[in-house]
Design an enzyme around this catalytic site. Structure first.
Site, PDB file in Angstrom:
ATOM      1  N   HIS A  39      14.053  44.026 -99.889  1.00  0.00           N
ATOM      2  CA  HIS A  39      13.458  43.566-101.155  1.00  0.00           C
ATOM      3  C   HIS A  39      13.540  44.659-102.229  1.00  0.00           C
ATOM      4  O   HIS A  39      13.803  44.382-103.385  1.00  0.00           O
ATOM      5  CB  HIS A  39      12.001  43.133-100.955  1.00  0.00           C
ATOM      6  CG  HIS A  39      11.857  42.057 -99.922  1.00  0.00           C
ATOM      7  ND1 HIS A  39      10.667  41.732 -99.342  1.00  0.00           N
ATOM      8  CD2 HIS A  39      12.784  41.227 -99.367  1.00  0.00           C
ATOM      9  CE1 HIS A  39      10.860  40.761 -98.458  1.00  0.00           C
ATOM     10  NE2 HIS A  39      12.140  40.440 -98.467  1.00  0.00           N
ATOM     11  N   HIS A  67      14.317  33.164-102.342  1.00  0.00           N
ATOM     12  CA  HIS A  67      14.065  34.393-101.600  1.00  0.00           C
ATOM     13  C   HIS A  67      15.296  34.829-100.810  1.00  0.00           C
ATOM     14  O   HIS A  67      15.587  36.021-100.694  1.00  0.00           O
ATOM     15  CB  HIS A  67      12.868  34.264-100.660  1.00  0.00           C
ATOM     16  CG  HIS A  67      12.556  35.562 -99.992  1.00  0.00           C
ATOM     17  ND1 HIS A  67      11.878  36.568-100.645  1.00  0.00           N
ATOM     18  CD2 HIS A  67      12.924  36.059 -98.797  1.00  0.00           C
ATOM     19  CE1 HIS A  67      11.814  37.619 -99.855  1.00  0.00           C
ATOM     20  NE2 HIS A  67      12.434  37.343 -98.722  1.00  0.00           N
ATOM     21  N   ASP A 121      17.230  38.411-100.656  1.00  0.00           N
ATOM     22  CA  ASP A 121      17.646  39.078 -99.419  1.00  0.00           C
ATOM     23  C   ASP A 121      19.130  39.462 -99.456  1.00  0.00           C
ATOM     24  O   ASP A 121      19.503  40.580 -99.121  1.00  0.00           O
ATOM     25  CB  ASP A 121      17.412  38.154 -98.213  1.00  0.00           C
ATOM     26  CG  ASP A 121      15.979  38.200 -97.711  1.00  0.00           C
ATOM     27  OD1 ASP A 121      15.231  39.108 -98.128  1.00  0.00           O
ATOM     28  OD2 ASP A 121      15.614  37.331 -96.900  1.00  0.00           O
ATOM     29  N   HIS A 152      20.097  38.286 -92.391  1.00  0.00           N
ATOM     30  CA  HIS A 152      20.440  39.693 -92.583  1.00  0.00           C
ATOM     31  C   HIS A 152      21.679  40.119 -91.788  1.00  0.00           C
ATOM     32  O   HIS A 152      22.525  40.855 -92.284  1.00  0.00           O
ATOM     33  CB  HIS A 152      19.259  40.575 -92.205  1.00  0.00           C
ATOM     34  CG  HIS A 152      18.089  40.376 -93.107  1.00  0.00           C
ATOM     35  ND1 HIS A 152      18.165  40.584 -94.471  1.00  0.00           N
ATOM     36  CD2 HIS A 152      16.822  39.954 -92.870  1.00  0.00           C
ATOM     37  CE1 HIS A 152      16.986  40.316 -95.019  1.00  0.00           C
ATOM     38  NE2 HIS A 152      16.159  39.926 -94.064  1.00  0.00           N
TER      39      HIS A 152
END
Lengths: 384, 289
Positions: free
Chosen positions: B60, B217, B221, B244
């Protein structure tokens, strides 16, 4: 949910006040007041219908018409914050605070709104500082006190929380019973903090204070018993604390049973039976008892306890897991498997039956402190 | 968030060409550059580690730095995890704006994508294509009533687009996973104050900040993870059901495909674009007359 409800409640009350005020000043300033009246009606209408999407636009137009309505700015900032525009909210609240000649009460309110912005943004140190200043300016505001207390729980500042509880009790914001429960849990937390730092006698004092205030604060018994074992191996004393827990709060007896078994194995079976005599649906005690029987290789005594536990609390996964473990340990006993299959046929199964009544956080295990809203003793078992 | 410990994080100006460098204050300012070669343990967050020292949950903050166009900074931190704040980038944005940003003397460089690069694991995939600006298309698909399918495309042309459209979107998790994390000693500092928590049939938080907060969001990321390439990107990142690990997979692949990108001064690209626009205008003019 609570903050937004509170926010809108405050909003509505304020608007009603404004409306009344506006009506009184009609003679002087007719059209402006009429316009404000229309905006306010729009706002109340959209709030009561649960339509919050356009609220900030209505507020913005009120502010545009009359920049002196500083209260609207504070509320506007609060709405922005709740919608996630935290940087904007902070800007709005700071700009209001920069105005000259603010009354302390208003300043405290605006500061507490700013503090809440910081808290929700995760800037906890700033939030603590700002709440402290807001509280000094406006110590009687119940909403401020509640939110400040919530922050203290969040950051673990229990000393401050204690003093806030006193203020809340004096201001009749908390009733006597709730006050005693909260403060007792706070002393228990203070005791845990002291124990962690190796200050055992301070810890003990705090646990005892907790119990003196409220004999039902079950973690304190457990902590005292643990302390007795760790500190100097005072087994007899530890047993006394646990037995007091079983006597005072039998439905939370399970929390102390592992320790009791460790320090007093000879009395364990008797303890379980006495608890079950009092409450035959105490499935936790049945699980403990069944484990004890399995340890002693007495499957015929263990299995009925497991089945009764399942009948009392069929939707707890833990009970089934215990039964599966048992069945794996005694694979040759087909009759157990058959009995389990017959019994499960009669039940419905849910997964997370423990729920916080304040924030509806759900868990598959009982928790005495809600990890979501930080409330104590808020968990209930939802039953079919 | 995972450790539940108090953390002090300070952003300190750094000289040109430093990049983003995390320094562990508690370990004698041990530095770890925000670079894809140090990415590790990517299941719930993007962690960086070098010589056994690590910094967790970097995405973030890295996304914020990219979004605000900050190239050089020391991130001094006294613990091994970047604080979660409210689960979004909004607090970082606010604090950076409050402190202000200093312009360096060196020219800003960007990673200009020349050829498409793809990375996929099963049907979870992410690609990057040549484009004139930094653009992200993200789609998510959850077998869940509340989240469902969401797709969003956004051009991250200015800091204000990032601030208004992306930075406020919070991280999200499913209640059953949160409980599993807690049992494993993770998410100890997690609560409704720093994440959207989704139960079987509803969101536990009072409301969402955007209707499509979840996919927004994910854009934050991926910005953070692609930030591990060390430059802002000129290209179109397209991700589908990624996470991720997948983002980092693409970043590594880009790094290895030397022919797929160039590191150029931003001004050179602007000139290219201007020249192209001029040519296009000229072409239009000539066709008109």
């Amino acid at each position: 949910m609570l903050p937004i409800i509170l926010l809108f409640f405050v909003l509505i009350v304020l608007l009603l006040l404004f409306l009344l005020h506006g009506r009184a000043g009609d003679v002087k300033n007719g059209s402006e007041s009429a316009n404000f009246y229309v905006q306010a009606v729009k706002l109340i209408d959209s709030l009561q219908s649960g339509e919050t999407a356009g609220v900030e636009n209505i507020l913005a137009s009120i502010m545009e018409a009359d920049s002196e309505k500083k209260e609207i700015y504070v509320i506007f900032g609060n709405v922005l914050r709740e919608k996630g525009y935290i940087a904007e909210a902070i800007k709005v609240h700071k700009s209001v605070l920069h105005r000259p000649n603010l009354e302390n009460k208003f300043k405290g309110w605006a500061l507490s709104s700013l503090a809440e912005d910081f808290r929700l943004a995760g800037m906890l140190e700033r939030a603590v500082r700002t709440y402290r200043d807001a509280f000094n300016l406006n110590p009687g505001d119940s909403g401020l006190l509640r939110r400040y207390a919530h922050l203290c729980k969040q950051v673990g500042d229990y000393e401050k929380l204690l003093s806030l509880m006193d203020v809340m009790a004096k201001g009749k914001i908390l009733n006597e019973e709730k006050y005693r429960m909260e403060v007792a849990f706070i002393y228990n937390e203070l005791g845990e903090q002291a124990a962690k730092e190796g200050e055992f006698s301070k810890a003990e004092t705090n646990f005892r204070k907790a119990l003196k205030l409220n004999a039902k604060v079950y973690p304190a018994y457990l902590n005292l018993a643990k302390l007795s074992v760790e500190k100097g191996d005072k087994i007899g004393l530890a047993r006394k604390h646990l037995e007091e827990l079983f006597r005072q709060v039998p439905d939370k007896a399970f929390l102390g049973m592992n320790l009791y078994l460790r320090i007093s194995p000879g009395q364990f079976e008797e303890l379980c039976h006495s608890l079950l005599n009092r409450n035959a649906d105490d499935w936790r005690t049945r699980l403990h008892l069944s484990r004890y029987y399995i340890q002693q290789d007495r499957p015929d005594a263990a299995f009925p306890e497991l089945i009764k536990a399942m009948q009392s609390m069929p939707h707890v996964l833990l009970v089934h897991q215990e039964i599966w473990k048992f069945l794996m340990q005694y694979p040759k006993k087909q009759e157990y498997l058959k009995e389990y299959a017959i019994q499960t046929d009669k039940i419905m199964v849910f997964n997370a039956p423990f729920m916080c009544v304040d924030c509806r956080y759900k868990s598959s295990e009982f928790l005495w402190k809600c990890p979501s809203c930080f409330g104590w003793n808020t968990f209930v078992e939802s039953k079919i | 968030m995972h450790s539940g410990k108090k953390v002090k994080l300070t952003l300190t100006p750094a000289p040109d060409h430093t990049g983003v460098v995390f320094r562990r204050v508690d370990l004698n300012y041990f530095p770890i550059k925000a670079d894809i070669k140090y990415a590790s343990r990517l299941s719930y967050a993007t962690n960086l580690s070098r010589n056994g020292v690590s910094i967790a949950t970097t995405e973030h903050l890295l996304g914020t730095l990219i979004g605000l166009g900050i190239d050089n900074v020391f991130v001094d931190i006294d613990a091994e995890e970047v604080p979660i704040m409210d689960g979004s980038a909004s607090a970082f944005v606010y604090l950076i704006n409050e402190a202000g940003v200093r312009h360096g003397d060196a020219e800003k460089k960007v990673l200009n994508v020349l050829k498409p690069v793809h990375f996929a694991v099963g049907d979870r995939r992410v690609s990057v294509y040549p484009a004139e600006n930094y653009k992200i298309t993200y789609s998510i698909e959850f077998d869940h009533a509340v989240v469902g399918s969401q797709t969003k495309t956004i051009g991250i042309d200015t800091a204000s687009i990032f601030e208004n459209e992306i930075s406020g979107a919070r991280t999200f998790g499913f209640l059953k996973d949160v409980e599993m994390l807690r049992k494993n000693g993770l998410a100890l500092g997690g609560s409704l104050d720093n994440a959207i928590v989704i139960d079987t049939d509803r969101v536990l938080n009072s409301h969402l900040r955007f209707k499509d907060e979840f996919v927004r969001h994910k854009i934050l990321d991926v910005m953070g993870d692609m930030g591990l390439l060390g430059y802002s990107i000129r290209g179109h990142v397209v991700a589908h059901r990624a996470g991720h690990e997948i983002h980092a997979g693409l970043a590594k692949k880009i790094r290895e495909s030397q022919a797929a990108f160039e590191i150029v001064p931003l001004s050179a690209l602007v000139k290219h674009a201007d020249a192209r626009n001029a040519m296009e205008e000229a072409a239009e003019l000539s066709s008109q007359y």
